[in-house]
Write a protein that holds these residues in place. Sequence first.
Motif, PDB file in Angstrom:
ATOM      1  N   GLU A  22     129.092 -10.767  22.907  1.00  0.00           N
ATOM      2  CA  GLU A  22     130.555 -10.671  22.905  1.00  0.00           C
ATOM      3  C   GLU A  22     131.114 -11.021  21.529  1.00  0.00           C
ATOM      4  OE1 GLU A  22     134.624 -12.063  25.227  1.00  0.00           O
ATOM      5  OE2 GLU A  22     132.697 -12.873  25.924  1.00  0.00           O
ATOM      6  N   THR A  23     130.580 -12.068  20.897  1.00  0.00           N
ATOM      7  CA  THR A  23     131.003 -12.415  19.537  1.00  0.00           C
ATOM      8  C   THR A  23     130.761 -11.239  18.607  1.00  0.00           C
ATOM      9  OG1 THR A  23     130.519 -14.776  19.903  1.00  0.00           O
ATOM     10  CG2 THR A  23     130.650 -14.024  17.614  1.00  0.00           C
ATOM     11  N   ALA A  24     129.578 -10.632  18.725  1.00  0.00           N
ATOM     12  CA  ALA A  24     129.227  -9.490  17.866  1.00  0.00           C
ATOM     13  C   ALA A  24     130.168  -8.314  18.092  1.00  0.00           C
ATOM     14  CB  ALA A  24     127.777  -9.074  18.124  1.00  0.00           C
ATOM     15  N   GLN A  25     130.536  -8.052  19.344  1.00  0.00           N
ATOM     16  CA  GLN A  25     131.444  -6.933  19.637  1.00  0.00           C
ATOM     17  C   GLN A  25     132.822  -7.184  19.035  1.00  0.00           C
ATOM     18  OE1 GLN A  25     130.705  -3.807  21.519  1.00  0.00           O
ATOM     19  NE2 GLN A  25     132.396  -3.512  20.076  1.00  0.00           N
ATOM     20  N   ILE A  26     133.311  -8.416  19.141  1.00  0.00           N
ATOM     21  CA  ILE A  26     134.615  -8.754  18.556  1.00  0.00           C
ATOM     22  C   ILE A  26     134.573  -8.562  17.037  1.00  0.00           C
ATOM     23  CG2 ILE A  26     136.211 -10.673  18.094  1.00  0.00           C
ATOM     24  CD1 ILE A  26     135.427 -11.708  20.972  1.00  0.00           C
ATOM     25  N   ILE A  27     133.496  -9.008  16.412  1.00  0.00           N
ATOM     26  CA  ILE A  27     133.355  -8.876  14.956  1.00  0.00           C
ATOM     27  C   ILE A  27     133.199  -7.412  14.571  1.00  0.00           C
ATOM     28  CG2 ILE A  27     131.855  -9.408  12.992  1.00  0.00           C
ATOM     29  CD1 ILE A  27     131.425 -12.197  14.325  1.00  0.00           C
ATOM     30  N   ALA A  28     132.380  -6.668  15.313  1.00  0.00           N
ATOM     31  CA  ALA A  28     132.204  -5.240  15.025  1.00  0.00           C
ATOM     32  C   ALA A  28     133.544  -4.516  15.099  1.00  0.00           C
ATOM     33  CB  ALA A  28     131.200  -4.623  16.007  1.00  0.00           C
ATOM     34  N   ASP A  29     134.325  -4.803  16.139  1.00  0.00           N
ATOM     35  CA  ASP A  29     135.653  -4.194  16.267  1.00  0.00           C
ATOM     36  C   ASP A  29     136.528  -4.554  15.067  1.00  0.00           C
ATOM     37  OD1 ASP A  29     134.828  -3.136  18.702  1.00  0.00           O
ATOM     38  OD2 ASP A  29     135.962  -4.591  19.913  1.00  0.00           O
ATOM     39  N   GLY A  30     136.486  -5.826  14.671  1.00  0.00           N
ATOM     40  CA  GLY A  30     137.301  -6.289  13.539  1.00  0.00           C
ATOM     41  C   GLY A  30     136.896  -5.673  12.212  1.00  0.00           C
ATOM     42  N   LEU A  31     135.604  -5.362  12.074  1.00  0.00           N
ATOM     43  CA  LEU A  31     135.104  -4.765  10.836  1.00  0.00           C
ATOM     44  C   LEU A  31     135.095  -3.234  10.889  1.00  0.00           C
ATOM     45  CD1 LEU A  31     132.055  -7.117  10.079  1.00  0.00           C
ATOM     46  CD2 LEU A  31     134.324  -7.139   8.985  1.00  0.00           C
ATOM     47  N   GLY A  32     135.455  -2.681  12.057  1.00  0.00           N
ATOM     48  CA  GLY A  32     135.454  -1.234  12.206  1.00  0.00           C
ATOM     49  C   GLY A  32     134.054  -0.637  12.243  1.00  0.00           C
ATOM     50  N   LEU A  33     133.104  -1.380  12.787  1.00  0.00           N
ATOM     51  CA  LEU A  33     131.715  -0.926  12.889  1.00  0.00           C
ATOM     52  C   LEU A  33     131.294  -0.795  14.336  1.00  0.00           C
ATOM     53  CD1 LEU A  33     130.120  -3.249  10.176  1.00  0.00           C
ATOM     54  CD2 LEU A  33     130.596  -0.792   9.959  1.00  0.00           C
ATOM     55  N   GLU A  34     130.270   0.002  14.562  1.00  0.00           N
ATOM     56  CA  GLU A  34     129.687   0.126  15.887  1.00  0.00           C
ATOM     57  C   GLU A  34     128.727  -1.044  16.096  1.00  0.00           C
ATOM     58  OE1 GLU A  34     126.997   3.495  17.913  1.00  0.00           O
ATOM     59  OE2 GLU A  34     128.729   4.247  16.765  1.00  0.00           O
ATOM     60  N   LEU A  35     128.715  -1.604  17.300  1.00  0.00           N
ATOM     61  CA  LEU A  35     127.796  -2.695  17.606  1.00  0.00           C
ATOM     62  C   LEU A  35     126.373  -2.151  17.666  1.00  0.00           C
ATOM     63  CD1 LEU A  35     127.211  -5.630  18.386  1.00  0.00           C
ATOM     64  CD2 LEU A  35     127.739  -5.016  20.754  1.00  0.00           C
ATOM     65  N   GLY A  36     125.490  -2.768  16.898  1.00  0.00           N
ATOM     66  CA  GLY A  36     124.083  -2.371  16.866  1.00  0.00           C
ATOM     67  C   GLY A  36     123.273  -3.065  17.947  1.00  0.00           C
ATOM     68  N   PRO A  37     121.959  -2.986  17.836  1.00  0.00           N
ATOM     69  CA  PRO A  37     121.075  -3.497  18.874  1.00  0.00           C
ATOM     70  C   PRO A  37     120.990  -5.021  18.903  1.00  0.00           C
ATOM     71  CG  PRO A  37     119.773  -2.721  17.029  1.00  0.00           C
ATOM     72  CD  PRO A  37     121.210  -2.354  16.737  1.00  0.00           C
ATOM     73  N   SER A  38     120.404  -5.499  19.997  1.00  0.00           N
ATOM     74  CA  SER A  38     120.090  -6.927  20.098  1.00  0.00           C
ATOM     75  C   SER A  38     118.597  -7.102  19.827  1.00  0.00           C
ATOM     76  CB  SER A  38     120.458  -7.475  21.471  1.00  0.00           C
ATOM     77  OG  SER A  38     119.683  -6.868  22.477  1.00  0.00           O
TER      78      SER A  38
END
Length: 191
Positions: free
Chosen positions: A63-79
């Motif tokens: 969830e932290t990664a998704q929030i950051i990805a959204d904020g940076l305008g990037l697609e969330l990558g793998p875990s």
Amino acid sequence: MRLMKLGFVRHGQTQWNLEGRLQGSSDIPLNDTGRAQAREAVSVLEPGQWDAIVSSPLSRARETAQIIADGLGLELGPSYDLLIERDYAQGEGMVETEALALWPDKHGGGIEPLDSVVERGLRAIEQIAADYLGKNVAVICHGTIIRYTLSHFAGYKLDTIHNGSVAIIGNESGSWQLELVNDQVPNRVAG
């Protein structure tokens, strides 16, 4: 190895963080403070400087990664399973002082040894560097794995890694060097 940076972000706060409980590999979700911390990490990471976002598979990191990805305008990558937090085994869910009373220095009770945590962290860095050769990658994971893995590169034990904080390593000199920890240029004071 081509030049790259890895930006490690500790997931935002959870209720167990707030209560001082060992959560380790338990899958505890973010709380509202944790979500705000994730949004704040975006400005430290500086939009436009990152090529990819990856994370631990635990929900607080994803969830932290998704929030950051959204904020940076990037697609969330793998875990990456290698990024899962230290397994506190019988200590999971205990207040840290209770666990330390039973297992001084968190040795015993099936708790994963720190050497194992660092070894996983180093393998994760190698894997991410291979998967994203020459790219700058934000890596969202957990406090213990960040602290002790990056201590390996710093050459001294780092202080606590704060929820939502950013630590950066870069390989401009041909080997990984610590450039930022807890949103600040590191000093060499052991903690």
